[in-house]
Design a protein around this motif. Structure first.
Motif, mmCIF file in Angstrom:
data_model
loop_
_atom_site.group_PDB
_atom_site.id
_atom_site.type_symbol
_atom_site.label_atom_id
_atom_site.label_comp_id
_atom_site.label_asym_id
_atom_site.label_seq_id
_atom_site.Cartn_x
_atom_site.Cartn_y
_atom_site.Cartn_z
ATOM 1 N N LEU A 69 0.836 -1.203 0.000
ATOM 2 C CA LEU A 69 0.000 0.000 0.000
ATOM 3 C C LEU A 69 0.873 1.256 0.000
ATOM 4 O O LEU A 69 0.620 2.213 -0.743
ATOM 5 C CB LEU A 69 -0.929 0.001 1.217
ATOM 6 C CG LEU A 69 -2.161 -0.901 1.134
ATOM 7 C CD1 LEU A 69 -2.747 -1.120 2.524
ATOM 8 C CD2 LEU A 69 -3.209 -0.278 0.224
ATOM 9 N N THR A 73 1.351 3.735 -3.254
ATOM 10 C CA THR A 73 1.002 5.156 -3.119
ATOM 11 C C THR A 73 2.163 6.039 -3.536
ATOM 12 O O THR A 73 1.985 7.047 -4.236
ATOM 13 C CB THR A 73 0.614 5.466 -1.663
ATOM 14 O OG1 THR A 73 -0.510 4.653 -1.287
ATOM 15 C CG2 THR A 73 0.252 6.934 -1.499
ATOM 16 N N ALA A 87 -0.871 -0.698 -4.653
ATOM 17 C CA ALA A 87 -1.713 -0.367 -3.496
ATOM 18 C C ALA A 87 -2.957 -1.253 -3.476
ATOM 19 O O ALA A 87 -3.381 -1.742 -2.416
ATOM 20 C CB ALA A 87 -2.107 1.105 -3.530
ATOM 21 N N PHE A 88 -3.536 -1.484 -4.643
ATOM 22 C CA PHE A 88 -4.692 -2.374 -4.740
ATOM 23 C C PHE A 88 -4.281 -3.796 -4.367
ATOM 24 O O PHE A 88 -5.020 -4.512 -3.697
ATOM 25 C CB PHE A 88 -5.246 -2.350 -6.168
ATOM 26 C CG PHE A 88 -5.799 -1.022 -6.588
ATOM 27 C CD1 PHE A 88 -7.123 -0.686 -6.332
ATOM 28 C CD2 PHE A 88 -4.997 -0.094 -7.229
ATOM 29 C CE1 PHE A 88 -7.639 0.545 -6.710
ATOM 30 C CE2 PHE A 88 -5.503 1.131 -7.617
ATOM 31 C CZ PHE A 88 -6.823 1.460 -7.354
ATOM 32 N N ALA A 91 -4.412 -4.270 -0.783
ATOM 33 C CA ALA A 91 -5.792 -4.416 -0.313
ATOM 34 C C ALA A 91 -6.316 -5.819 -0.586
ATOM 35 O O ALA A 91 -7.022 -6.403 0.245
ATOM 36 C CB ALA A 91 -6.678 -3.376 -1.003
ATOM 37 N N SER A 145 -11.767 4.253 -3.308
ATOM 38 C CA SER A 145 -10.993 4.018 -4.522
ATOM 39 C C SER A 145 -10.522 2.568 -4.595
ATOM 40 O O SER A 145 -10.625 1.916 -5.642
ATOM 41 C CB SER A 145 -9.784 4.957 -4.572
ATOM 42 O OG SER A 145 -8.964 4.668 -5.684
ATOM 43 N N LEU A 146 -10.003 2.052 -3.481
ATOM 44 C CA LEU A 146 -9.480 0.687 -3.472
ATOM 45 C C LEU A 146 -10.573 -0.348 -3.726
ATOM 46 O O LEU A 146 -10.342 -1.349 -4.401
ATOM 47 C CB LEU A 146 -8.803 0.395 -2.134
ATOM 48 C CG LEU A 146 -7.499 1.147 -1.853
ATOM 49 C CD1 LEU A 146 -7.023 0.874 -0.434
ATOM 50 C CD2 LEU A 146 -6.416 0.752 -2.860
#
Length: 354
Positions: A69, A73, A87-88, A91, A145-146
């Motif tokens: 993450l 970013t 970043a995704f 998640a 967003s994620l």
């Protein structure tokens, strides 16, 4: 992934354009699919870890997710035109972690259910928080967003990860298992892309509705993202299978390709032992995929590439050659890639968990 980011524009047509288009979306789907392998390899492949070992494994996944993450970013903040997936990725790890003790069959059932249900949920959410279709939800940040509005919304990309977990649970050393996987992958690819083609041409008004929103390229929306993305609301978009369309048919088709690629590679290396030596540079890159990913984002930033896709073929070949040479040389002296070594040190603190 390099082809999708620094390769020639598929719009140029011809053999090169076709090969570039094959990479778009399907590369990132394979990347997410292999994330499922990572989770299973960390938490126990044939038998999920339990007790203290299980808690430490869970902690390793959580730490890895947090670092991804942060790195994702940071890469996004460089301002490159790449839609950074890391970043995704972090998640996804957190979202699928509760499933790590499940069997291959249970994971496969969940993956199928998620592929069927989640795209419809995402479409509904898009109507609530945005203007209609995929990627039209504005610049929402953070968890929204994620999960929903980003370039790789977890709601429709987690099915790839869960499918990868299911495949990783199987006995991939078995020729029969690999054959069944290859057949399954081919079936899913045909079902996803072929089903989309049939739906767009047989459902009254579907193709016209897509064309009205996505432009003349909509005729290829059953497999290619040349069609772009809709600029308004139409439920007909749920019938396309183009990469990044976030539909059920897209997930089915792309997952089929990912499964077929993995099964084919395993079978080829097993059937032709010499191939393993010939593929060593590619294997070296695969052993340090995080480094290779960050490397190419940094390269795009340093070269000042501002529009993707659209680079020349020599640029793509240069990125590929540079990554393979670096990975091959590095792997001769070190067990892990540079960033993989740092990741191992960071997740190593999990050993203190009792």
């Amino acid at each position: 992934m390099y082809a999708a980011h620094v390769g020639p524009d598929p719009d140029q047509g011809g053999v090169t354009g076709f090969l570039m288009e094959l990479a778009h979306g399907r590369a990132s789907a394979l990347f997410a699919f292999l994330a499922g392998f990572t989770v299973v390899l960390i938490t126990g492949r044939s038998t999920p870890k339990t007790g203290r070992a299980g808690r430490q494994a869970v902690a390793k996944v959580v730490i890895r997710a947090a670092l991804l993450l942060a790195v994702g970013t940071a890469l996004t903040m460089t301002g490159t035109p790449v839609e950074v997936i890391l970043a995704f990725y972090g998640a996804y790890f957190l979202l699928v972690l509760p499933l790590y003790r499940l069997s291959a069959r249970s994971l496969a059932v969940i993956a199928v259910g998620a592929a069927v249900i989640f795209p419809q949920v995402l479409y509904f959410v898009a109507q609530v928080i945005g203007d209609g279709g995929p990627r039209s939800q504005g610049e929402a940040g953070g968890i929204v967003s994620l999960l929903f509005s980003g370039s790789y919304p977890a709601l429709t990309w987690v099915p790839f990860v869960i499918a990868g977990m299911a495949v990783a649970r199987l006995d991939l050393a078995s020729a029969m298992v690999r054959t069944r996987l290859a057949v399954t992958g081919l079936f899913l690819a045909v079902a996803g892309y072929g089903g989309s083609w049939l739906a767009l041409h047989l459902v009254p008004g579907a193709l016209d509705a897509i064309t009205g929103l996505a432009g003349p390229g909509a005729a290829s929306a059953w497999w290619s993202d040349i069609a772009g993305y809709p600029t308004g609301d139409t439920s007909a978009w749920l019938l396309v299978a183009s990469p990044h369309s976030e539909t059920t048919l897209s997930i089915v088709g792309n997952a089929g390709v990912a499964i077929a690629v993995v099964a084919t590679c395993l079978t080829a290396v097993d059937a032709v032992p010499r191939l393993h030596a010939l593929a060593r540079p590619a294997i070296a890159v695969g052993s340090m995929s995080l480094t290779a990913y960050v490397f190419h984002i940094a390269g795009i930033w340093l070269l000042g590439i501002e529009e993707l896709p659209g680079s020349s073929l020599p640029v793509l070949l240069g990125f590929i050659a540079a990554s393979m040479v670096f990975a091959t040389v590095w792997s001769r002296f070190f067990r892990r890639g540079p960033l993989e070594g740092l990741m191992a040190r960071a997740t190593g603190i999990a050993r203190h968990i009792r």
